[in-house]
Design an enzyme around this catalytic site. Structure first.
Site, PDB file in Angstrom:
ATOM      1  N   GLY A  55      55.267 -55.360  37.710  1.00  0.00           N
ATOM      2  CA  GLY A  55      56.687 -54.601  37.716  1.00  0.00           C
ATOM      3  C   GLY A  55      57.367 -54.680  39.107  1.00  0.00           C
ATOM      4  O   GLY A  55      56.682 -55.181  40.133  1.00  0.00           O
ATOM      5  N   CYS A  82      49.568 -57.686  39.361  1.00  0.00           N
ATOM      6  CA  CYS A  82      50.369 -57.687  40.285  1.00  0.00           C
ATOM      7  C   CYS A  82      50.726 -56.095  40.544  1.00  0.00           C
ATOM      8  O   CYS A  82      49.891 -55.469  41.074  1.00  0.00           O
ATOM      9  CB  CYS A  82      51.664 -58.253  39.715  1.00  0.00           C
ATOM     10  SG  CYS A  82      52.864 -58.624  41.048  1.00  0.00           S
ATOM     11  N   TYR A  83      51.706 -55.405  40.171  1.00  0.00           N
ATOM     12  CA  TYR A  83      52.063 -54.243  40.412  1.00  0.00           C
ATOM     13  C   TYR A  83      50.835 -53.174  39.798  1.00  0.00           C
ATOM     14  O   TYR A  83      50.304 -52.289  40.590  1.00  0.00           O
ATOM     15  CB  TYR A  83      53.211 -53.688  39.635  1.00  0.00           C
ATOM     16  CG  TYR A  83      53.598 -52.240  40.072  1.00  0.00           C
ATOM     17  CD1 TYR A  83      54.455 -51.942  41.105  1.00  0.00           C
ATOM     18  CD2 TYR A  83      53.431 -51.320  39.065  1.00  0.00           C
ATOM     19  CE1 TYR A  83      54.872 -50.801  41.489  1.00  0.00           C
ATOM     20  CE2 TYR A  83      53.560 -49.979  39.308  1.00  0.00           C
ATOM     21  CZ  TYR A  83      54.404 -49.670  40.563  1.00  0.00           C
ATOM     22  OH  TYR A  83      54.823 -48.505  40.795  1.00  0.00           O
ATOM     23  N   HIS A 170      50.074 -63.839  38.639  1.00  0.00           N
ATOM     24  CA  HIS A 170      50.262 -63.783  37.191  1.00  0.00           C
ATOM     25  C   HIS A 170      49.486 -64.724  36.361  1.00  0.00           C
ATOM     26  O   HIS A 170      49.942 -65.890  36.346  1.00  0.00           O
ATOM     27  CB  HIS A 170      51.826 -63.966  37.079  1.00  0.00           C
ATOM     28  CG  HIS A 170      52.662 -62.904  37.515  1.00  0.00           C
ATOM     29  ND1 HIS A 170      52.763 -61.561  36.692  1.00  0.00           N
ATOM     30  CD2 HIS A 170      53.283 -62.500  38.833  1.00  0.00           C
ATOM     31  CE1 HIS A 170      53.563 -60.794  37.706  1.00  0.00           C
ATOM     32  NE2 HIS A 170      53.962 -61.458  38.633  1.00  0.00           N
ATOM     33  N   GLU A 172      49.275 -64.799  33.406  1.00  0.00           N
ATOM     34  CA  GLU A 172      49.889 -65.080  31.909  1.00  0.00           C
ATOM     35  C   GLU A 172      51.028 -66.231  32.113  1.00  0.00           C
ATOM     36  O   GLU A 172      51.486 -66.835  31.081  1.00  0.00           O
ATOM     37  CB  GLU A 172      50.662 -63.735  31.584  1.00  0.00           C
ATOM     38  CG  GLU A 172      51.867 -63.269  32.275  1.00  0.00           C
ATOM     39  CD  GLU A 172      51.480 -62.432  33.629  1.00  0.00           C
ATOM     40  OE1 GLU A 172      50.344 -62.494  34.163  1.00  0.00           O
ATOM     41  OE2 GLU A 172      52.219 -61.627  34.032  1.00  0.00           O
ATOM     42  N   ASP A 228      65.813 -65.465  11.793  1.00  0.00           N
ATOM     43  CA  ASP A 228      65.156 -64.058  12.247  1.00  0.00           C
ATOM     44  C   ASP A 228      65.745 -63.086  11.320  1.00  0.00           C
ATOM     45  O   ASP A 228      64.888 -62.254  11.186  1.00  0.00           O
ATOM     46  CB  ASP A 228      66.077 -63.849  13.706  1.00  0.00           C
ATOM     47  CG  ASP A 228      65.879 -65.070  14.752  1.00  0.00           C
ATOM     48  OD1 ASP A 228      65.217 -65.897  14.430  1.00  0.00           O
ATOM     49  OD2 ASP A 228      66.583 -65.050  15.689  1.00  0.00           O
ATOM     50  N   LYS A 369      60.691 -67.154  19.367  1.00  0.00           N
ATOM     51  CA  LYS A 369      61.063 -67.845  18.309  1.00  0.00           C
ATOM     52  C   LYS A 369      60.124 -68.560  17.630  1.00  0.00           C
ATOM     53  O   LYS A 369      59.915 -68.584  16.452  1.00  0.00           O
ATOM     54  CB  LYS A 369      62.179 -68.705  18.716  1.00  0.00           C
ATOM     55  CG  LYS A 369      63.103 -69.479  17.799  1.00  0.00           C
ATOM     56  CD  LYS A 369      64.158 -68.555  17.368  1.00  0.00           C
ATOM     57  CE  LYS A 369      65.268 -69.236  16.351  1.00  0.00           C
ATOM     58  NZ  LYS A 369      66.158 -68.323  16.029  1.00  0.00           N
TER      59      LYS A 369
END
Ligand code: XMP
Length: 513
Positions: A55, A82-83, A170, A172, A228, A369
């Site tokens: 964050g 992280c945060y 991170h 990710e 979509d 997507k």
């Protein structure tokens, strides 16, 4: 019953969705919840593991987002990122201070202790992605530092007995080496989950949730023919059948054959409750004489809402508006997931929920997507639809520079059909992000036979891109360009010149407007 769900508690990081996506890719179901969700509510969802996201705030500022420390006593493994790590440190009795050496971007991680999170990771050093201004100075009681970087001594920490793990970097993001393996270790070695989740279960779960939320209300959905909105519609129609009213507005600005290809197909194969509105007249008459692109967009946007709303009001008991909003459409602000998230105005029928007091249903808002394409495959949608190029809401109006008239629309449709056809025939349609024709507001001299002509110019734009944020012009083989040009000039009356757009984005855009 076995528990299979990972809850991701969002503290506003731009990467929260990416965490969710990585967990899904590893075959585990995950849900994102705002950090304001009370811990007993999180506990009632019976998670098998919890991840605290990053964050933008500092844990030491007043009113910084926080969480009830009870979350660490649920008996469920927790990974702080992280945060999330700083919060874990602070709430459990460690110390967090502003760093003297801020680290943003790549840095080198040295693993310091053998813990399940590092299982199978043998490299003494790893490149990881950092983004933080604060550092953990002291670990909480019972924790050990498990990795360091040149700038910080405690770049990761853990209390394996309690299943609590934290990393300052991170895992990710793709730039973090072995990041996915660390997440995999957290899910499978620490939380002992099994990789049983798939797109099939996403479809099932989404349908279940939609049924539960919608009850016996009616839902309207704008169907544009793009992937979509089509996927959102097909999913929801599986959930609530004919109580989903798909409204397709023919604004007269569609491509050649578009209505038949998309809508006809959906009608034949998916038994949707389709309301097809013929509104060409009203759109084209309002666009008469208008040259300014912003003006065109506004007119089209307002007219769309008007036509859509008129139809929606005819349906009794409408309470929801369904949209195919994807995650990248949701502009991440510091606000947490929820009604305050801002949505790009051109991607939705903005205005409608306010005037009709409709609640939004957005079954795809957590997806990227390529994941939507997987859902589409799962739902049995045809490849031609799954791989269709993006097509802007204002349609051909923004590909006709200057005034939109029926005559110009017809020229552009024919030229565009040739571009589409030749890209497909040469096997390039699915290799590129987008390809189309643009009609320019000028005429130039040419010769045809013995005659001098004075006719339109068509520009061909074909681009490669990953997300439309940046794009480069496609280096199409010259034979394909030659065929496109020859066919347009020979077959489309009123055109005597074709040019190829060789500009990248930025500084150009994909559309010409
Ligand atoms: P630009 O021209 O901004 O386009 O580089 C980026 C991508 O967005 C599409 N686009 C739109 N899509 N409504 C849409 O749904 C719109 O008004 C709109 N304008 C641009 C464009 O085709 C490209 O893929």
């Amino acid at each position: 019953m076995e528990q299979h769900k990972v809850l991701i508690v969002d503290f506003g990081s731009q990467y929260t969705q990416l965490i969710a996506r990585r967990v899904r890719e590893l075959g585990v179901y995950s849900e994102i919840h705002p950090c304001t969700t009370p811990v007993p509510v999180l506990a009632a969802m019976r998670p098998a593991a919890i991840i605290l996201s990053g964050g933008p705030a500092s844990v030491n500022v007043p009113h910084a987002p926080t969480i009830d420390p009870m979350v660490f006593a649920l008996g469920v493994p927790v990974l702080g990122i992280c945060y999330g790590m700083q919060l874990m440190a602070k709430l459990l009795g460690g110390a967090v201070e502003p760093s003297t050496d801020r680290e943003y971007g790549r840095t080198e991680l040295t693993i310091a202790a053998p813990i399940p999170l590092w299982q199978g990771i043998d490299e003494p050093r790893l490149t990881v992605w950092m983004s933080h201004g604060d550092t953990v100075l002291h670990t909480p009681p019972g924790f050990v530092a498990t990795a360091s970087t040149p700038a910080v001594a405690i770049a990761a920490m853990a209390c394996p007995q309690r299943g609590l793990y934290a990393v300052q970097f991170h895992p990710e993001v793709a730039h973090t080496e072995r990041g996915v393996d660390m997440l995999r270790n957290f899910l499978f070695e620490v939380a002992h989950l099994a990789p049983t989740w798939s797109m099939a279960s996403f479809v099932e779960e989404t349908i279940r949730q939609a049924r539960e939320r919608i009850g016996d209300a009616q839902v309207v959905c704008g169907l544009s023919g793009g992937i979509d909105s089509t996927v959102a519609a097909v999913l929801l129609s599986r959930a609530i059948g004919k109580r989903l009213h798909c409204i397709f507005v023919d604004n007269g600005l569609l491509r050649a054959g578009e209505r038949e290809e998309v809508i006809g197909y959906l009608q034949r194969h998916f038994d949707l409750n389709l309301h097809c509105i013929q509104a060409q007249e009203v759109f084209l008459s309002r666009l008469a004489g208008v040259e300014d692109p912003e003006q065109k967009r506004k007119i089209i946007g307002h007219t769309f809402i008007e036509v859509f709303e008129a139809e929606a009001r005819r349906i009794d008991g409408v309470r929801f508006l369904a949209q195919g909003t994807l995650y990248p459409d949701v502009i991440e602000s510091v606000s947490f997931k929820g009604p305050s998230a801002v949505i790009k105005s051109h991607h939705n029928v903005g205005g409608l929920p306010e005037t009709m007091a409709l609640e939004l249903v957005e079954p795809l808002r957590e997806l990227f997507k390529d994941e939507v394409r997987k859902v589409a495959q799962e739902l049995g949608l045809p490849d031609a639809l799954i791989w269709r190029h993006p097509f802007p809401g204002p349609g051909l109006a923004i590909r006709i520079i200057g005034e939109v008239t029926r005559e110009r629309l017809e020229i552009l449709r024919q030229a565009d059909r040739i571009v589409q056809h030749e890209l497909s025939a040469a096997g390039w349609y699915t290799k590129v992000w987008q390809g189309f024709a643009v009609l320019l507001p000028l005429k130039t001299v040419g010769v045809m036979g013995d005659e001098r002509t004075y006719e339109h110019v068509v520009a061909v734009r074909v681009v490669d891109s990953l997300d439309a944020m940046t794009a480069d012009w496609t280096r199409l083989p010259s034979e394909i360009l030659a065929r496109i040009s020859t066919r347009i000039i020979n077959e489309v009356q009123g055109v005597n010149r074709v040019v190829y757009d060789i500009s990248s984005k930025p500084p150009s855009t994909i559309e010409w407007e």
